[in-house]
Design a protein around this motif. Structure first.
Motif, PDB file in Angstrom:
ATOM      1  N   MET A   1      19.206  39.619  19.815  1.00 60.58           N
ATOM      2  CA  MET A   1      18.569  38.768  18.815  1.00 60.58           C
ATOM      3  C   MET A   1      17.140  39.235  18.514  1.00 60.58           C
ATOM      4  SD  MET A   1      18.539  36.213  16.746  1.00 60.58           S
ATOM      5  CE  MET A   1      19.961  35.205  17.133  1.00 60.58           C
ATOM      6  N   LEU A   2      16.411  39.652  19.579  1.00 63.67           N
ATOM      7  CA  LEU A   2      15.031  40.066  19.379  1.00 63.67           C
ATOM      8  C   LEU A   2      14.933  41.266  18.449  1.00 63.67           C
ATOM      9  CD1 LEU A   2      12.060  39.711  20.054  1.00 63.67           C
ATOM     10  CD2 LEU A   2      12.416  41.180  22.078  1.00 63.67           C
ATOM     11  N   SER A   3      15.890  42.186  18.570  1.00 63.69           N
ATOM     12  CA  SER A   3      15.855  43.364  17.698  1.00 63.69           C
ATOM     13  C   SER A   3      16.014  42.970  16.228  1.00 63.69           C
ATOM     14  CB  SER A   3      16.957  44.349  18.109  1.00 63.69           C
ATOM     15  OG  SER A   3      18.230  43.749  17.982  1.00 63.69           O
ATOM     16  N   TYR A   4      16.875  41.956  15.953  1.00 62.28           N
ATOM     17  CA  TYR A   4      17.034  41.481  14.580  1.00 62.28           C
ATOM     18  C   TYR A   4      15.754  40.810  14.081  1.00 62.28           C
ATOM     19  CZ  TYR A   4      22.059  42.384  14.755  1.00 62.28           C
ATOM     20  OH  TYR A   4      23.292  42.990  14.835  1.00 62.28           O
ATOM     21  N   VAL A   5      15.108  40.045  14.971  1.00 64.16           N
ATOM     22  CA  VAL A   5      13.866  39.374  14.590  1.00 64.16           C
ATOM     23  C   VAL A   5      12.774  40.396  14.287  1.00 64.16           C
ATOM     24  CG1 VAL A   5      12.033  37.846  15.381  1.00 64.16           C
ATOM     25  CG2 VAL A   5      14.421  37.276  15.865  1.00 64.16           C
ATOM     26  N   LEU A   6      12.664  41.418  15.128  1.00 62.85           N
ATOM     27  CA  LEU A   6      11.629  42.436  14.917  1.00 62.85           C
ATOM     28  C   LEU A   6      11.871  43.205  13.620  1.00 62.85           C
ATOM     29  CD1 LEU A   6      11.230  43.805  18.557  1.00 62.85           C
ATOM     30  CD2 LEU A   6       9.674  42.304  17.309  1.00 62.85           C
TER      31      LEU A   6
ATOM     32  N   GLY B   1       9.577  43.268  10.033  1.00 63.44           N
ATOM     33  CA  GLY B   1       9.173  44.437   9.247  1.00 63.44           C
ATOM     34  C   GLY B   1       9.424  44.225   7.758  1.00 63.44           C
ATOM     35  N   LEU B   2      10.624  43.735   7.414  1.00 61.12           N
ATOM     36  CA  LEU B   2      10.927  43.435   6.016  1.00 61.12           C
ATOM     37  C   LEU B   2      10.035  42.317   5.493  1.00 61.12           C
ATOM     38  CD1 LEU B   2      12.709  43.828   3.500  1.00 61.12           C
ATOM     39  CD2 LEU B   2      14.337  42.214   4.522  1.00 61.12           C
ATOM     40  N   GLY B   3       9.852  41.280   6.329  1.00 65.43           N
ATOM     41  CA  GLY B   3       9.012  40.168   5.924  1.00 65.43           C
ATOM     42  C   GLY B   3       7.564  40.576   5.718  1.00 65.43           C
ATOM     43  N   SER B   4       7.102  41.587   6.467  1.00 63.63           N
ATOM     44  CA  SER B   4       5.724  42.061   6.303  1.00 63.63           C
ATOM     45  C   SER B   4       5.520  42.684   4.928  1.00 63.63           C
ATOM     46  CB  SER B   4       5.389  43.074   7.399  1.00 63.63           C
ATOM     47  OG  SER B   4       5.435  42.476   8.682  1.00 63.63           O
TER      48      SER B   4
ATOM     49  N   THR C   1      16.843  37.099   6.723  1.00 58.45           N
ATOM     50  CA  THR C   1      17.710  38.126   6.136  1.00 58.45           C
ATOM     51  C   THR C   1      18.326  39.015   7.205  1.00 58.45           C
ATOM     52  OG1 THR C   1      16.413  38.136   4.101  1.00 58.45           O
ATOM     53  CG2 THR C   1      17.790  40.051   4.522  1.00 58.45           C
ATOM     54  N   ASN C   2      17.574  39.347   8.249  1.00 55.23           N
ATOM     55  CA  ASN C   2      18.096  40.237   9.281  1.00 55.23           C
ATOM     56  C   ASN C   2      18.882  39.495  10.354  1.00 55.23           C
ATOM     57  OD1 ASN C   2      17.119  43.342   9.329  1.00 55.23           O
ATOM     58  ND2 ASN C   2      15.658  42.093   8.191  1.00 55.23           N
ATOM     59  N   VAL C   3      18.469  38.280  10.692  1.00 57.60           N
ATOM     60  CA  VAL C   3      19.191  37.524  11.734  1.00 57.60           C
ATOM     61  C   VAL C   3      20.594  37.182  11.264  1.00 57.60           C
ATOM     62  CG1 VAL C   3      19.250  35.311  12.946  1.00 57.60           C
ATOM     63  CG2 VAL C   3      17.132  36.629  12.858  1.00 57.60           C
ATOM     64  N   VAL C   4      20.753  36.896   9.962  1.00 57.26           N
ATOM     65  CA  VAL C   4      22.082  36.597   9.436  1.00 57.26           C
ATOM     66  C   VAL C   4      23.045  37.754   9.692  1.00 57.26           C
ATOM     67  CG1 VAL C   4      23.346  36.338   7.268  1.00 57.26           C
ATOM     68  CG2 VAL C   4      21.373  34.901   7.717  1.00 57.26           C
ATOM     69  N   GLN C   5      22.521  38.975   9.693  1.00 56.07           N
ATOM     70  CA  GLN C   5      23.376  40.145   9.884  1.00 56.07           C
ATOM     71  C   GLN C   5      23.914  40.257  11.317  1.00 56.07           C
ATOM     72  OE1 GLN C   5      21.783  43.811   8.074  1.00 56.07           O
ATOM     73  NE2 GLN C   5      20.295  42.536   7.004  1.00 56.07           N
ATOM     74  N   LYS C   6      23.375  39.493  12.224  1.00 52.33           N
ATOM     75  CA  LYS C   6      23.940  39.449  13.575  1.00 52.33           C
ATOM     76  C   LYS C   6      25.278  38.725  13.586  1.00 52.33           C
ATOM     77  CE  LYS C   6      22.998  37.601  18.220  1.00 52.33           C
ATOM     78  NZ  LYS C   6      23.440  38.821  18.933  1.00 52.33           N
ATOM     79  N   TYR C   7      25.438  37.775  12.662  1.00 46.38           N
ATOM     80  CA  TYR C   7      26.655  36.957  12.640  1.00 46.38           C
ATOM     81  C   TYR C   7      27.589  37.322  11.484  1.00 46.38           C
ATOM     82  CZ  TYR C   7      23.560  34.251  15.646  1.00 46.38           C
ATOM     83  OH  TYR C   7      22.696  33.859  16.645  1.00 46.38           O
ATOM     84  N   ILE C   8      27.062  38.017  10.484  1.00 40.63           N
ATOM     85  CA  ILE C   8      27.879  38.399   9.327  1.00 40.63           C
ATOM     86  C   ILE C   8      27.783  39.905   9.151  1.00 40.63           C
ATOM     87  CG2 ILE C   8      28.210  38.124   6.834  1.00 40.63           C
ATOM     88  CD1 ILE C   8      26.937  35.402   7.016  1.00 40.63           C
TER      89      ILE C   8
END
Length: 680
Positions: free
Chosen positions: A1-6, A10-13, A252-259
């Motif tokens: 999960m942390l890798s998706y958040v990080l 980056g995208l959010g920055s 946007t990135n966390v959703v990709q962990k589940y989809i």
């Protein structure tokens, strides 16, 4: 999960840097810069030139690009454009920045040439280093993005809060009028703001390039996603804009962990997340009545700001009789249509095909004449409605064996509810919010619908034949011209009707129209429906001319070019739409054939520069030229009427010699008089 958040941070920055720059620029100048992506591309392209093509090291290339080229670009654009927009209406401001977004990238490519490799390095050395953080891995590009955001926030907050420069900027934000009275030059402060904005745009462009590619389209899509954070901040709150931008990136990135993003469902959901944020905040603000256009500055600035529409936007070719046959605008329109009708027989097959394509696009451009020229609304999704009409007509022909012309004319009816719904959803929004919503809507449809199989079909789209009686280029050109004339006459009749008068009143001042008992909702819904139908019909003709739907032809970026071409010619003139459509298709080919292929983009640059001219001449080339001709004609008539010296009863100079304005009905110098025929 942390890798998706990080990764999401980056995208959010990148979103945050873009959103923060847009907010700061807006509150300081009152201009929302729709050309932000074009400026980002320009600086990123210059950085690519130094780093890759000239083999500079990263640090000097970044320093020269971000702290020399970018500020110089921002100050130049302020000097030639942005300072002239300060007192203009929101409509003119938006259309002028659209023109800049069209002209700037091809200008840069004309200077530096189109990059051969769209993959571009960022601020991190190659090959990319990786770092382990609490068991998760990030690469050097992501780290550079984090550092970039932190530096921007620290330096930005430090300058704004603790320096004399920041004090002047905050004073300008609070009230330009009081800032001027205190001895500080608002112009110099604005110059610095635009220099900083260009630097932030360049930083965002350089950080985006390694993942999205060095292209205007990819940057426009990501920047339009950043608009969601700007909307959430109501165009004013910098901390809220940055916070929402970071949250969007993480979501946007966390959703990709589940989809699975490569699945059909994932490919639809993941790009939609920023637009879902925008929709939620828009609905919230609209229901609370907090999404109207804002006037930059404090109470004094709002008190002295001009109210209502920009009269110059709705000026017309005036003069002559109000009777249809004698109206100069109508006569000029009939003559030009006659010239166009004469052209197919004089051109070979290749050029007549281009002429037919230009007429097809002219039909779609009439939708801008309705929604922007008549309705006073900046919709940036008309090309999306055109694509919808093309795709639906092709499906009706392919699956139900409809006649192509019937499929285009009747299929467009099914696109109308989409435009009406958007009109209803944005009815309480100001022009700025409407422009952002429609642009993001177009980007979303392009990603979720047009880019998906079976509509995309590897870029070739679905087959769309021409009617059996108009298979040749000449016959199809005549068919398109006939449909254009019918729709143009319909627009003229609407303009002359009671509904047209209501449109004019709403366009100039919604509050004033309400006091007259005019329903703003009904008026805007009517304009939305007519414009959507016209765009869909135009899209069907574009597809029939090409023989395929060609989904890439209906990209929202191309819609910005359409709008720039039209407003250059004249947003309220039907004949301007025909001229714009033909020039849009034929001029690049003329340059490519008779000048050089390297200069094929010069007409696009000229169209963009013409849209920039709205800052000084919002009426457009066609109406401006018509007014000038009518003034010369009227001056000649008055010269003949001068009483010769010595004539009994003559005393003093004539009205013409003294410069008095001819106040007779139909005077050509009455440029604010609005006549239906003058907009033919």
């Amino acid at each position: 999960m942390l890798s998706y958040v990080l990764a999401g941070l980056g995208l959010g920055s990148i979103y945050a840097i873009a959103a923060g720059s847009l907010v700061i620029t807006y509150v300081a100048s009152g201009i929302f810069n729709l050309a932000f992506a074009a400026m980002a591309y320009s600086v990123a392209r210059f950085y690519y030139f130094l780093l890759v093509e000239e083999d500079w090291a990263i640090i000097p290339a970044a320093i020269v690009s971000l702290f020399v080229f970018a500020p110089a670009l921002g100050m130049f654009l302020y000097a030639v454009l942005f300072r002239h927009l300060r007192l203009r209406s929101t409509l003119v401001k938006l259309m002028a920045t659209v023109g800049l977004s069209v002209a700037l990238p091809p200008l840069i490519n004309l200077w530096l040439e189109q990059p051969t490799d769209p993959t571009a390095p960022g601020l991190a050395p190659r090959p990319l280093a990786t770092y382990d953080i609490f068991g998760s891995t990030i690469n050097a590009d992501q780290l550079a993005t984090y550092i970039g955001l932190v530096v921007v926030l620290i330096v930005g907050v430090g300058l704004l809060r603790f320096t004399n420069v920041g004090l002047k900027v905050r004073a300008l934000v609070d009230s330009e009028a009081l800032t001027s009275l205190s001895g500080t030059s608002p112009g110099r402060v604005s110059l610095g703001v635009w220099a900083a904005s260009a630097t932030l745009a360049g930083l965002a462009g350089i950080l985006i390039a390694p993942t999205a590619g060095l292209s205007v389209g990819s940057m426009t899509f990501l920047m339009s996603a950043a608009f969601a954070a700007v909307v959430a901040a109501k165009l004013r709150s910098l901390p809220l804009a940055v916070g929402v931008a970071l949250l969007m990136g993480v979501a946007t990135n966390v959703v990709q962990k589940y989809i699975d993003p490569s699945s059909d469902f994932g490919a639809a959901v993941v790009p939609s997340i920023p637009f879902a944020f925008m929709l939620l905040f828009l609905l919230f603000y609209a229901l609370r009545g907090q999404a109207g256009d804002l006037v930059a500055g404090g109470a004094l600035d709002r008190a002295i700001a001009t109210q209502g529409g920009d009269p110059s936007v709705v000026s017309a070719v005036t003069g002559g009789s109000n009777r249809l046959i004698l109206n100069p605008g109508v006569l000029a329109g009939v003559i030009f249509v006659g010239i166009v009708a004469f052209m197919p027989g004089m051109l070979d097959r290749f050029w007549s095909g281009l002429l037919a394509g230009g007429i097809a696009i002219a039909i779609a451009l009439l939708s801008y004449t309705l929604v922007t020229g008549e309705g006073g609304m900046v919709w940036l999704s008309q090309i999306t409605f055109a694509g919808g009409g093309a795709v639906l007509a092709a499906e009706l022909v392919r699956n139900y064996e409809w006649d192509p012309l019937v499929a285009v004319l009747l299929g467009a009816v099914f696109i109308v509810p989409v435009g009406v719904i958007i009109g209803l959803l944005t009815i309480r929004l100001g022009n700025l919010y409407v422009a952002l919503v429609t642009l993001t809507f177009g980007s979303l449809i392009q990603t979720l619908v047009f880019a998906r199989d079976p509509f995309y079909n590897f870029g070739s789209g679905q087959p769309m034949p021409r009617p059996e009686f108009a298979t040749t280029n000449d016959d199809f050109a005549y068919l398109g011209l006939a449909v254009f004339v019918i729709l143009a006459i319909l627009i003229v009749n609407v303009r002359r009707s009671t509904a047209g008068l209501a449109m004019s009143a709403v366009r100039f001042s919604e509050n004033g129209a309400k006091t007259l008992g005019i329903s703003v909702v009904q008026t805007k819904v009517l304009v939305s429906g007519l414009a959507t139908y016209t765009a869909a019909v135009g899209g069907g003709f574009i597809a029939m001319n090409a023989g395929s739907t060609l989904p890439d032809s209906f990209n929202p970026t191309g819609g910005l070019v359409w709008l720039a071409v039209l407003v250059t010619m004249g947003a309220r003139s039907n004949i301007a739409a025909l001229i714009a459509g033909i020039m849009f298709v034929m001029m690049p080919q003329v340059f490519s054939t008779y000048v050089s292929h390297d200069y094929a983009d010069v007409p696009i640059i000229l169209f963009g520069l013409g849209a920039l001219g709205l800052a000084l001449h919002p009426e457009g080339v066609v109406i401006q030229t018509g007014n000038n001709i009518m003034k010369l004609f009227g001056r000649g008539r008055r010269t003949k009427a001068v009483v010769p010296p010595g004539t009994p009863g003559a005393s003093g100079p004539s009205a013409h010699e003294s410069g008095d304005v001819d106040a007779t009905p139909g005077s050509p110098v009455s440029v604010e008089k609005i006549t239906a025929g003058g907009q033919a």
